[in-house]
Design a protein around this motif. Sequence first.
Motif, PDB file in Angstrom:
ATOM      1  N   ALA A   1      99.515  34.176  36.287  1.00  0.00           N
ATOM      2  CA  ALA A   1      99.648  34.826  34.980  1.00  0.00           C
ATOM      3  C   ALA A   1      98.640  35.966  34.847  1.00  0.00           C
ATOM      4  O   ALA A   1      98.942  37.012  34.260  1.00  0.00           O
ATOM      5  CB  ALA A   1      99.453  33.814  33.863  1.00  0.00           C
ATOM      6  N   HIS A   2      97.437  35.773  35.375  1.00  0.00           N
ATOM      7  CA  HIS A   2      96.436  36.844  35.328  1.00  0.00           C
ATOM      8  C   HIS A   2      96.896  38.057  36.127  1.00  0.00           C
ATOM      9  O   HIS A   2      96.766  39.197  35.673  1.00  0.00           O
ATOM     10  CB  HIS A   2      95.105  36.348  35.873  1.00  0.00           C
ATOM     11  CG  HIS A   2      94.101  37.443  36.067  1.00  0.00           C
ATOM     12  ND1 HIS A   2      93.499  38.102  35.011  1.00  0.00           N
ATOM     13  CD2 HIS A   2      93.604  38.018  37.198  1.00  0.00           C
ATOM     14  CE1 HIS A   2      92.673  39.025  35.482  1.00  0.00           C
ATOM     15  NE2 HIS A   2      92.725  38.994  36.801  1.00  0.00           N
TER      16      HIS A   2
ATOM     17  N   GLU B   1      92.435  34.930  27.592  1.00  0.00           N
ATOM     18  CA  GLU B   1      93.579  34.860  26.684  1.00  0.00           C
ATOM     19  C   GLU B   1      94.843  35.404  27.346  1.00  0.00           C
ATOM     20  O   GLU B   1      95.937  34.855  27.168  1.00  0.00           O
ATOM     21  CB  GLU B   1      93.271  35.627  25.404  1.00  0.00           C
ATOM     22  CG  GLU B   1      92.235  34.938  24.523  1.00  0.00           C
ATOM     23  CD  GLU B   1      91.815  35.789  23.343  1.00  0.00           C
ATOM     24  OE1 GLU B   1      92.275  36.963  23.251  1.00  0.00           O
ATOM     25  OE2 GLU B   1      91.033  35.299  22.502  1.00  0.00           O
ATOM     26  N   GLY B   2      94.698  36.491  28.110  1.00  0.00           N
ATOM     27  CA  GLY B   2      95.858  37.038  28.808  1.00  0.00           C
ATOM     28  C   GLY B   2      96.426  36.070  29.815  1.00  0.00           C
ATOM     29  O   GLY B   2      97.653  35.925  29.948  1.00  0.00           O
TER      30      GLY B   2
ATOM     31  N   ALA C   1      95.994  32.733  29.752  1.00  0.00           N
ATOM     32  CA  ALA C   1      96.499  31.555  29.056  1.00  0.00           C
ATOM     33  C   ALA C   1      97.873  31.799  28.464  1.00  0.00           C
ATOM     34  O   ALA C   1      98.730  30.907  28.443  1.00  0.00           O
ATOM     35  CB  ALA C   1      95.513  31.145  27.958  1.00  0.00           C
ATOM     36  N   GLU C   2      98.115  33.012  27.992  1.00  0.00           N
ATOM     37  CA  GLU C   2      99.414  33.341  27.404  1.00  0.00           C
ATOM     38  C   GLU C   2     100.538  33.174  28.420  1.00  0.00           C
ATOM     39  O   GLU C   2     101.612  32.647  28.103  1.00  0.00           O
ATOM     40  CB  GLU C   2      99.391  34.775  26.888  1.00  0.00           C
ATOM     41  CG  GLU C   2     100.709  35.254  26.314  1.00  0.00           C
ATOM     42  CD  GLU C   2     100.695  36.721  25.937  1.00  0.00           C
ATOM     43  OE1 GLU C   2     101.778  37.315  25.799  1.00  0.00           O
ATOM     44  OE2 GLU C   2      99.580  37.284  25.799  1.00  0.00           O
ATOM     45  N   GLY C   3     100.291  33.627  29.650  1.00  0.00           N
ATOM     46  CA  GLY C   3     101.324  33.500  30.670  1.00  0.00           C
ATOM     47  C   GLY C   3     101.397  32.126  31.291  1.00  0.00           C
ATOM     48  O   GLY C   3     102.468  31.697  31.758  1.00  0.00           O
TER      49      GLY C   3
ATOM     50  N   GLU D   1      95.149  48.942  24.126  1.00  0.00           N
ATOM     51  CA  GLU D   1      94.769  47.718  24.824  1.00  0.00           C
ATOM     52  C   GLU D   1      93.276  47.691  25.106  1.00  0.00           C
ATOM     53  O   GLU D   1      92.637  46.622  25.058  1.00  0.00           O
ATOM     54  CB  GLU D   1      95.561  47.598  26.133  1.00  0.00           C
ATOM     55  CG  GLU D   1      97.050  47.431  25.946  1.00  0.00           C
ATOM     56  CD  GLU D   1      97.379  46.198  25.116  1.00  0.00           C
ATOM     57  OE1 GLU D   1      96.863  45.104  25.437  1.00  0.00           O
ATOM     58  OE2 GLU D   1      98.149  46.332  24.139  1.00  0.00           O
TER      59      GLU D   1
ATOM     60  N   TRP E   1      99.629  39.749  34.140  1.00  0.00           N
ATOM     61  CA  TRP E   1      99.060  40.419  32.964  1.00  0.00           C
ATOM     62  C   TRP E   1      98.377  41.727  33.371  1.00  0.00           C
ATOM     63  O   TRP E   1      98.551  42.760  32.717  1.00  0.00           O
ATOM     64  CB  TRP E   1      98.079  39.472  32.286  1.00  0.00           C
ATOM     65  CG  TRP E   1      97.383  40.033  31.088  1.00  0.00           C
ATOM     66  CD1 TRP E   1      97.842  40.057  29.802  1.00  0.00           C
ATOM     67  CD2 TRP E   1      96.092  40.646  31.067  1.00  0.00           C
ATOM     68  NE1 TRP E   1      96.910  40.647  28.970  1.00  0.00           N
ATOM     69  CE2 TRP E   1      95.826  41.011  29.729  1.00  0.00           C
ATOM     70  CE3 TRP E   1      95.127  40.904  32.032  1.00  0.00           C
ATOM     71  CZ2 TRP E   1      94.638  41.639  29.343  1.00  0.00           C
ATOM     72  CZ3 TRP E   1      93.942  41.528  31.662  1.00  0.00           C
ATOM     73  CH2 TRP E   1      93.715  41.883  30.321  1.00  0.00           C
TER      74      TRP E   1
ATOM     75  N   VAL F   1     101.434  29.252  30.033  1.00  0.00           N
ATOM     76  CA  VAL F   1     102.252  28.266  29.321  1.00  0.00           C
ATOM     77  C   VAL F   1     103.749  28.491  29.539  1.00  0.00           C
ATOM     78  O   VAL F   1     104.568  27.670  29.116  1.00  0.00           O
ATOM     79  CB  VAL F   1     101.935  28.282  27.810  1.00  0.00           C
ATOM     80  CG1 VAL F   1     100.482  27.931  27.573  1.00  0.00           C
ATOM     81  CG2 VAL F   1     102.276  29.633  27.183  1.00  0.00           C
ATOM     82  N   LEU F   2     104.115  29.580  30.197  1.00  0.00           N
ATOM     83  CA  LEU F   2     105.525  29.853  30.447  1.00  0.00           C
ATOM     84  C   LEU F   2     106.077  28.897  31.499  1.00  0.00           C
ATOM     85  O   LEU F   2     105.340  28.340  32.315  1.00  0.00           O
ATOM     86  CB  LEU F   2     105.696  31.294  30.939  1.00  0.00           C
ATOM     87  CG  LEU F   2     105.279  32.406  29.974  1.00  0.00           C
ATOM     88  CD1 LEU F   2     105.358  33.750  30.695  1.00  0.00           C
ATOM     89  CD2 LEU F   2     106.158  32.407  28.726  1.00  0.00           C
TER      90      LEU F   2
ATOM     91  N   HIS G   1      97.604  29.895  35.774  1.00  0.00           N
ATOM     92  CA  HIS G   1      96.683  30.888  35.220  1.00  0.00           C
ATOM     93  C   HIS G   1      96.439  32.029  36.208  1.00  0.00           C
ATOM     94  O   HIS G   1      96.366  33.204  35.825  1.00  0.00           O
ATOM     95  CB  HIS G   1      95.338  30.251  34.866  1.00  0.00           C
ATOM     96  CG  HIS G   1      95.339  29.451  33.599  1.00  0.00           C
ATOM     97  ND1 HIS G   1      95.765  28.149  33.551  1.00  0.00           N
ATOM     98  CD2 HIS G   1      94.950  29.770  32.325  1.00  0.00           C
ATOM     99  CE1 HIS G   1      95.651  27.683  32.316  1.00  0.00           C
ATOM    100  NE2 HIS G   1      95.163  28.657  31.543  1.00  0.00           N
TER     101      HIS G   1
END
Length: 285
Positions: free
Chosen positions: A46-47, A82-83, A85-87, A68, A50, A89-90, A43
């Motif tokens: 990913a943050h 959400e941003g 969390a989206e990354g 945006e 993002w 899971v990669l 996370h």
Amino acid sequence: MSDAGVVLDDLGSESAELDAIVGELSDETWARPTPATGWTIAHQIAHLAWTDRAALLAVTDAEAFAGEVEKALAAPDAFVDEGAAEGAVLEPTVLLDRWRAGREGLRRALRAAPGGVRFPWYGPPMSAASMATGRLMETWAHGQDVADALGVRRQPTARLRHVARIGVRARDFAFAVRELPVPDEEFRIELTAPGGELWSYGSVDAVQRVTGPALDFCLLVTQRAHRDDLSLRVEGADADLWLGIAQAFAGPPGPGRAQQQGRGSVGSAPQQEAADRTPRQGTAG
């Protein structure tokens, strides 16, 4: 104002240091919790990826970035999580590639930006130097969360001067966002840099004063440590209040961190409370 080229060089070094920490982690370790409640190491990276992509869009396509912002306004309490969390899971290799490509693309765009131009953001518009400084602050702060999760002790560097500068400049905002009266008088801030030199801000004659290690000040203003776990000294009631509310990021007040009883040294062990995760970068000008 900070020179954008200098800040961008330091941003590259800060990113590379964090990359070296996470680049060889196992898939299982990427899922390890960090001090930010609900956020794993994945996370955190990913943050950063993002936010780098959002910043690149702001620099290269203001109209698209406005879209945006509309999405953020529609879900102000969820869009950051959400941003991330989206990354998160990669696959780690995919996430790493995305972070690396995004941060380099942003650095190139900021380096090529004409002087004097300001770019839209979730808060006030930002110059190239301000954008780069904000990205360095976030990279360092979220890197601290990763280091704490892994039990890694990072060596503080002179790059902390950028984080400290944002923290000092955001003083008035920290009061205003809590609807507290903004102090009329200037504060004197004296910080001992990692190399032993003194970084100072404000009038030498100021009554309200904060002194101590630059690392401790940066941990405080990014809300990565509780003030009672730090070696900061304060004189004056207003300065004392500030140390309890200081934040180097825009947006709503962060929850801060709980005091770590019996903790060996700040920045070397996991901390308990959720950290601010807003992409509204600091207010350096």
